[in-house]
Motif scaffolding. Structure first.
Motif, PDB file in Angstrom:
ATOM      1  N   ASN A  39       0.624  -0.975  -0.092  1.00  0.00           N
ATOM      2  CA  ASN A  39       0.110   0.005  -0.097  1.00  0.00           C
ATOM      3  C   ASN A  39       0.751   1.416  -0.122  1.00  0.00           C
ATOM      4  N   PHE A  40       1.884   1.075  -0.495  1.00  0.00           N
ATOM      5  CA  PHE A  40       2.839   2.140  -0.912  1.00  0.00           C
ATOM      6  C   PHE A  40       2.191   3.634  -1.767  1.00  0.00           C
ATOM      7  N   SER A  41       2.434   4.784  -1.020  1.00  0.00           N
ATOM      8  CA  SER A  41       1.656   5.948  -1.606  1.00  0.00           C
ATOM      9  C   SER A  41       2.852   6.643  -2.405  1.00  0.00           C
ATOM     10  N   THR A  42       2.796   6.765  -3.696  1.00  0.00           N
ATOM     11  CA  THR A  42       3.894   7.658  -4.334  1.00  0.00           C
ATOM     12  C   THR A  42       3.605   9.057  -4.019  1.00  0.00           C
ATOM     13  N   ARG A  43       2.477   9.679  -3.957  1.00  0.00           N
ATOM     14  CA  ARG A  43       2.223  10.812  -3.647  1.00  0.00           C
ATOM     15  C   ARG A  43       2.579  11.126  -2.218  1.00  0.00           C
ATOM     16  N   ASP A  44       2.192  10.455  -1.275  1.00  0.00           N
ATOM     17  CA  ASP A  44       2.797  10.712   0.143  1.00  0.00           C
ATOM     18  C   ASP A  44       4.339  10.700   0.218  1.00  0.00           C
ATOM     19  N   PHE A  45       4.727   9.798  -0.430  1.00  0.00           N
ATOM     20  CA  PHE A  45       6.455   9.741  -0.536  1.00  0.00           C
ATOM     21  C   PHE A  45       6.931  10.975  -0.857  1.00  0.00           C
ATOM     22  N   ALA A  46       6.542  11.606  -2.331  1.00  0.00           N
ATOM     23  CA  ALA A  46       6.947  12.753  -2.894  1.00  0.00           C
ATOM     24  C   ALA A  46       6.736  14.020  -1.948  1.00  0.00           C
ATOM     25  N   LEU A  47       5.580  14.045  -1.278  1.00  0.00           N
ATOM     26  CA  LEU A  47       5.463  15.091  -0.339  1.00  0.00           C
ATOM     27  C   LEU A  47       6.518  15.094   0.832  1.00  0.00           C
ATOM     28  N   GLN A  48       6.357  14.016   1.430  1.00  0.00           N
ATOM     29  CA  GLN A  48       7.459  13.821   2.661  1.00  0.00           C
ATOM     30  C   GLN A  48       8.627  14.318   2.215  1.00  0.00           C
ATOM     31  N   TYR A  49       9.259  13.942   0.950  1.00  0.00           N
ATOM     32  CA  TYR A  49      10.607  14.376   0.778  1.00  0.00           C
ATOM     33  C   TYR A  49      10.776  15.553  -0.256  1.00  0.00           C
ATOM     34  N   ASN A  50       9.676  16.371  -0.393  1.00  0.00           N
ATOM     35  CA  ASN A  50       9.616  17.630  -1.213  1.00  0.00           C
ATOM     36  C   ASN A  50      10.267  17.273  -2.524  1.00  0.00           C
ATOM     37  N   LEU A  51       9.737  16.166  -3.396  1.00  0.00           N
ATOM     38  CA  LEU A  51      10.305  15.876  -4.548  1.00  0.00           C
ATOM     39  C   LEU A  51       9.602  16.521  -5.805  1.00  0.00           C
ATOM     40  N   GLY A  52       8.679  17.100  -5.617  1.00  0.00           N
ATOM     41  CA  GLY A  52       7.812  17.826  -6.645  1.00  0.00           C
ATOM     42  C   GLY A  52       7.401  16.817  -7.734  1.00  0.00           C
ATOM     43  N   LEU A  53       6.855  17.345  -8.731  1.00  0.00           N
ATOM     44  CA  LEU A  53       6.448  16.406  -9.832  1.00  0.00           C
ATOM     45  C   LEU A  53       7.532  15.146 -10.550  1.00  0.00           C
ATOM     46  N   PRO A  54       6.925  14.170 -10.853  1.00  0.00           N
ATOM     47  CA  PRO A  54       7.927  13.174 -11.426  1.00  0.00           C
ATOM     48  C   PRO A  54       8.456  13.920 -12.703  1.00  0.00           C
ATOM     49  N   VAL A  55       9.951  13.471 -13.061  1.00  0.00           N
ATOM     50  CA  VAL A  55      10.518  13.644 -14.237  1.00  0.00           C
ATOM     51  C   VAL A  55      10.139  12.750 -15.536  1.00  0.00           C
ATOM     52  N   ALA A  56       9.865  11.346 -14.901  1.00  0.00           N
ATOM     53  CA  ALA A  56       9.550  10.568 -15.825  1.00  0.00           C
ATOM     54  C   ALA A  56       8.575   9.461 -15.432  1.00  0.00           C
ATOM     55  N   ALA A  57       7.955   8.674 -16.122  1.00  0.00           N
ATOM     56  CA  ALA A  57       7.099   7.635 -15.568  1.00  0.00           C
ATOM     57  C   ALA A  57       6.550   6.512 -16.754  1.00  0.00           C
ATOM     58  N   VAL A  58       6.495   5.321 -16.476  1.00  0.00           N
ATOM     59  CA  VAL A  58       6.215   4.242 -17.439  1.00  0.00           C
ATOM     60  C   VAL A  58       5.188   3.361 -16.878  1.00  0.00           C
ATOM     61  N   TYR A  59       4.336   2.861 -17.539  1.00  0.00           N
ATOM     62  CA  TYR A  59       3.020   2.041 -16.951  1.00  0.00           C
ATOM     63  C   TYR A  59       3.232   0.986 -17.916  1.00  0.00           C
ATOM     64  N   PHE A  60       2.935  -0.274 -17.414  1.00  0.00           N
ATOM     65  CA  PHE A  60       2.612  -1.242 -18.321  1.00  0.00           C
ATOM     66  C   PHE A  60       2.041  -2.329 -17.532  1.00  0.00           C
ATOM     67  N   ASN A  61       1.369  -3.406 -18.244  1.00  0.00           N
ATOM     68  CA  ASN A  61       0.617  -4.655 -17.616  1.00  0.00           C
ATOM     69  C   ASN A  61       1.349  -5.904 -17.686  1.00  0.00           C
ATOM     70  N   CYS A  62       1.264  -6.587 -16.718  1.00  0.00           N
ATOM     71  CA  CYS A  62       1.844  -8.198 -17.092  1.00  0.00           C
ATOM     72  C   CYS A  62       0.762  -8.987 -16.500  1.00  0.00           C
ATOM     73  N   GLN A  63       1.030 -10.315 -17.314  1.00  0.00           N
ATOM     74  CA  GLN A  63       0.020 -11.222 -16.622  1.00  0.00           C
ATOM     75  C   GLN A  63       0.843 -12.626 -16.895  1.00  0.00           C
ATOM     76  N   ARG A  64       0.605 -13.283 -15.764  1.00  0.00           N
ATOM     77  CA  ARG A  64       1.260 -14.957 -15.858  1.00  0.00           C
ATOM     78  C   ARG A  64       0.746 -15.687 -16.863  1.00  0.00           C
ATOM     79  N   GLU A  65       1.518 -16.251 -17.697  1.00  0.00           N
ATOM     80  CA  GLU A  65       0.904 -17.180 -18.549  1.00  0.00           C
ATOM     81  C   GLU A  65       0.302 -18.504 -17.815  1.00  0.00           C
ATOM     82  N   SER A  66      -0.598 -18.988 -18.267  1.00  0.00           N
ATOM     83  CA  SER A  66      -1.185 -20.370 -17.618  1.00  0.00           C
ATOM     84  C   SER A  66      -0.208 -21.398 -17.827  1.00  0.00           C
ATOM     85  N   GLY A  67      -0.054 -22.246 -16.740  1.00  0.00           N
ATOM     86  CA  GLY A  67       0.883 -23.439 -16.870  1.00  0.00           C
ATOM     87  C   GLY A  67       2.302 -22.905 -16.748  1.00  0.00           C
TER      88      GLY A  67
END
Length: 74
Positions: A39-67
């Motif tokens: 339950n890590f909160s990126t927003r809270d972490f950035a606020l706690q350390y005064n990091l401002g807005l992200p400089v980069a981000a990547v989003y992806f999906n993964c799924q385990r293949e059956s068997g």
């Protein structure tokens, strides 16, 4: 220097969404490793350390293949 080791995605069932976010630190060792990742909160972490807005981000999906229990040798 590695502060937290990489943990690969390990979905057991279904599709998992992963987001990697990159922030620019104000200086060396000004950010400390969180005590847990559940339950890590990126927003809270950035606020706690005064990091401002992200400089980069990547989003992806993964799924385990059956068997996909790994290779079995007889």
């Amino acid at each position: 220097r590695e502060a937290v080791c990489y943990e690969q995605p390990r979905p057991s069932v279904g599709i998992h969404r992963l987001i990697l976010v990159l922030f620019q630190q104000l200086g060396r060792e000004t950010v400390y490793v969180p005590s847990w990742r559940h339950n890590f909160s990126t927003r809270d972490f950035a606020l706690q350390y005064n990091l401002g807005l992200p400089v980069a981000a990547v989003y992806f999906n993964c799924q385990r293949e059956s068997g996909s229990g790994g290779r079995r040798f007889l």
